[in-house]
Design an enzyme around this catalytic site. Structure first.
Site, mmCIF file in Angstrom:
data_model
loop_
_atom_site.group_PDB
_atom_site.id
_atom_site.type_symbol
_atom_site.label_atom_id
_atom_site.label_comp_id
_atom_site.label_asym_id
_atom_site.label_seq_id
_atom_site.Cartn_x
_atom_site.Cartn_y
_atom_site.Cartn_z
ATOM 1 N N ASP A 250 0.869 -1.166 0.000
ATOM 2 C CA ASP A 250 0.000 0.000 0.000
ATOM 3 C C ASP A 250 0.910 1.220 0.000
ATOM 4 O OD1 ASP A 250 -2.284 1.696 0.499
ATOM 5 O OD2 ASP A 250 -3.217 0.008 1.550
ATOM 6 N N ASP B 109 -2.980 4.658 -2.303
ATOM 7 C CA ASP B 109 -3.987 5.250 -1.431
ATOM 8 C C ASP B 109 -4.458 6.611 -1.968
ATOM 9 O OD1 ASP B 109 -5.226 4.953 1.325
ATOM 10 O OD2 ASP B 109 -4.274 6.913 1.583
ATOM 11 N N GLU C 84 -6.581 3.767 -5.699
ATOM 12 C CA GLU C 84 -7.819 4.002 -4.949
ATOM 13 C C GLU C 84 -8.388 5.345 -5.378
ATOM 14 O OE1 GLU C 84 -9.785 4.446 -0.511
ATOM 15 O OE2 GLU C 84 -7.825 5.279 -0.917
ATOM 16 N N HIS D 189 -11.063 -2.766 4.144
ATOM 17 C CA HIS D 189 -10.913 -2.323 5.525
ATOM 18 C C HIS D 189 -11.673 -1.024 5.791
ATOM 19 C CE1 HIS D 189 -8.226 0.052 3.215
ATOM 20 N NE2 HIS D 189 -7.924 0.817 4.243
ATOM 21 N N ASP D 190 -12.226 -0.427 4.736
ATOM 22 C CA ASP D 190 -12.988 0.822 4.896
ATOM 23 C C ASP D 190 -14.494 0.611 4.774
ATOM 24 O OD1 ASP D 190 -10.637 2.371 5.084
ATOM 25 O OD2 ASP D 190 -10.535 2.634 2.908
HETATM 26 C C1 GLC Z 1 -7.753 5.415 2.234
HETATM 27 C C2 GLC Z 1 -7.598 4.232 3.145
HETATM 28 C C3 GLC Z 1 -8.209 4.555 4.467
HETATM 29 C C4 GLC Z 1 -7.461 5.737 5.047
HETATM 30 C C5 GLC Z 1 -7.454 6.904 4.084
HETATM 31 C C6 GLC Z 1 -6.422 7.912 4.467
HETATM 32 O O1 GLC Z 1 -9.083 5.676 1.942
HETATM 33 O O2 GLC Z 1 -8.154 3.098 2.552
HETATM 34 O O3 GLC Z 1 -8.179 3.477 5.353
HETATM 35 O O4 GLC Z 1 -8.039 6.125 6.254
HETATM 36 O O5 GLC Z 1 -7.121 6.512 2.775
HETATM 37 O O6 GLC Z 1 -5.136 7.415 4.234
#
Ligand code: GLC
Ligand code: MG
Length: 531
Positions: free
Chosen positions: A105, A207, A270, A332-333
């Site tokens: 990541d 990310d 993402e 995880h979100d």
């Molecule tokens: C992404 C991650 C999340 C995190 C955010 C800030 O959305 O998946 O878990 O809190 O970025 O890094």
């Protein structure tokens, strides 16, 4: 969209399936209640037996854990709680020995406020690294420079008394945004990617990629007229000027050039955007960007046949030539799929995810059907929930530890109380039990993954929608002369469906041969060779 021309060998990730591991919650090896790299290594045979192709690890870098690793204090080392860089090298080697790729990541938008770069940056207005982050004087009214709201609530700007300016943070104030307009930041972050590529990683999940550049001059974001108080504060504004800036595409293209210089590596971005803007992140032939801009449509939309049929068609139509699709319903979100739609329907969801055209990403624990988990108030850890409680934004519920067995304390995850509670039903819902039960969710995932591997039509074939009405979603996957039909009952009542051809797999077991789909049943049938 067309199946690739004969003779082209698809890259591994087009056929491949990604499995997301949340390292804090996979397996603890050292008895501190938090998962770690050695733990993951111990469980690699489980991952390989599932039948996936690649692992994506949520962040494992040194971190104060304000956002559980998404606040990185050193991009080129391993968090001691997770192990050492040697443990990491051993994990990569062990994964590769099993034919598994490993993705890290990469968190480029922001670092931790403890990162030495930020410590230097905030030391004074004249610091060498001042311009590595985003600083601005107060706005005209003496308050924050503009109206931007952090994704976790509150202003995106934090006042720094000592140096007399505000700094920007799209997430927590412990996560200051890096200034990607600064070429030195770009160079340093590309070096980070090289560091891990040189260590053998097969790619990155990047990310919040669409956040990395902000509009020059920081104009106010427009107010969202549809906001209501059941939504988080973030959604009060439309993030027009704080995200998805044209300049970010050149950076994504540079990341891609770097990845390509290492050969067969994968970049997954993402990105939460509507299809037209999402698909721009593929880039084009002359200037490709990420291989897979994450497609979150199954997370963001209602679960019914008509909606899903439409969103698949819209997405397929939006893909640029050569753009390879991808699908995901858990992370995880996000809320767990079984918590959203129930365990019976989650079996149908598994069949959908693993038969749509495109690379699927699975999230650890969904293959066990983990659903709603109770977490007592005093054990909530997610800063998002703690800052804006009760709106359903919290993520702890999807981050509970993997239940490995019903026969050991703490489900075999750890020898001590884990950092988050286990799923309440861990004594029955665990890996060991499901391995022993041929009808379990785990076996359904294994069967689906095995079939996907055997059948080119599923892995690589064209998609053709057949019908999406009532509770019934039907589509075909076609490769050469092979045509498979997927028929899913998204409802809880029996629905008529003529089963032509041989049934290869049913979410409920293979015995039914009537002209119906049972409640919450999905089937894959082989329509035989087509002319
Ligand atoms: C992404 C991650 C999340 C995190 C955010 C800030 O959305 O998946 O878990 O809190 O970025 O890094
Ligand atoms: Mg541990």
């Amino acid at each position: 969209m067309n199946e690739k021309s004969a003779g082209r060998i698809p890259p591994w990730w087009e056929r491949g399936v990604i499995y997301q591991i949340y390292p804090r919650s996979f397996q603890d090896s050292d008895g501190d209640g938090v998962g770690d790299l050695r733990g993951i290594k111990q469980r690699l045979d489980y991952v390989a037996a599932l039948g996936v192709d690649a692992i994506w690890l949520s962040p494992v870098f040194p971190s104060p854990m304000a956002d559980f690793g998404y606040d990185v204090a050193d991009y080129t080392d391993i968090e001691p709680m997770f192990g050492t860089i040697e443990d990491f090298d051993r994990l990569v080697a062990a994964a590769h020995r099993r034919g598994l790729k490993l993705l890290l990541d990469f968190v480029p938008n922001h670092s931790s406020d403890r990162h030495p770069w930020f410590v230097d940056s905030r030391a004074s207005k004249g610091s060498a690294k001042r311009d590595w982050y985003i600083w601005a004087p107060p706005g005209p009214d003496g308050g924050p420079p503009n109206n931007w709201i952090s994704d976790f609530g509150g202003s995106s700007w934090e006042w720094d008394e000592a140096s007399g300016e505000y700094y920007l943070h799209a997430f927590l104030k412990e996560q200051p945004d890096l200034n990607w307009r600064n070429p030195d930041v770009q160079a340093a972050m590309f070096d980070v990617m090289r560091f891990w590529f040189d260590r053998g990683v097969d790619g990155f999940r990047i990310d919040v990629l669409w956040h990395i550049v902000k509009a020059e001059g920081f104009p106010d974001n427009p107010v969202n007229p549809y906001w209501h108080d059941r939504l988080g504060q973030r959604d009060m504004l439309i993030q027009r000027h704080s995200t998805d800036q044209p300049e970010a595409h050149a950076i994504a293209a540079e990341m891609r050039r770097l990845a390509d210089s290492y050969g067969d590596r994968l970049l997954v971005g993402e990105i939460f955007l509507p299809n037209d803007r999402l698909c721009a992140w593929y880039g084009n032939d002359e200037r490709p960007e990420v291989h897979l801009p994450f497609n979150f449509a199954l997370i963001e939309n209602a679960w019914n046949a008509e909606t899903i049929g439409r969103l698949v068609a819209d997405y397929e139509a939006a893909l640029p030539p050569g753009g390879w699709p991808n699908w995901v319903y858990g992370s995880h979100d996000a809320a767990r799929i079984a918590a959203r739609i129930g365990e019976a329907q989650a079996r149908v969801a598994a069949m959908l995810l693993l038969t749509l055209r495109g690379t699927p990403t699975l999230y650890q624990g969904d293959e066990l059907g983990i659903g709603r988990v109770e977490i007592p108030a005093d054990r909530i850890r997610d800063p998002r929930e703690l800052r804006e409680p009760g709106l359903g934004l919290g993520r702890d519920w999807s981050r509970t530890p993997m239940p490995w067995t019903g026969d050991a304390p703490f489900a075999g995850f750890s020898s001590v109380e884990p950092w988050l509670p286990l799923n309440g039903d861990w004594q029955t819902r665990n890996v060991a039990n499901q391995e022993a039960d041929r009808g379990s969710m785990l076996w359904l995932y294994r069967d689906l993954l095995a079939l996907r591997r055997q059948r080119t039509a599923l892995a690589l074939g064209d998609y053709q929608g057949v019908s999406a009405a009532g509770d019934l979603l039907v589509f075909d996957r076609i490769s050469g002369t092979e045509r498979l039909r997927i028929a899913l009952n998204l409802g809880e009542v029996e629905t008529g469906f003529v089963r032509e051809g041989a049934c290869l797999l049913s979410t409920l077991g293979n015995e039914a041969d009537r002209d119906v789909l049972r409640p919450n049943e999905g089937i894959i049938i082989d329509l035989g060779a087509v002319a």
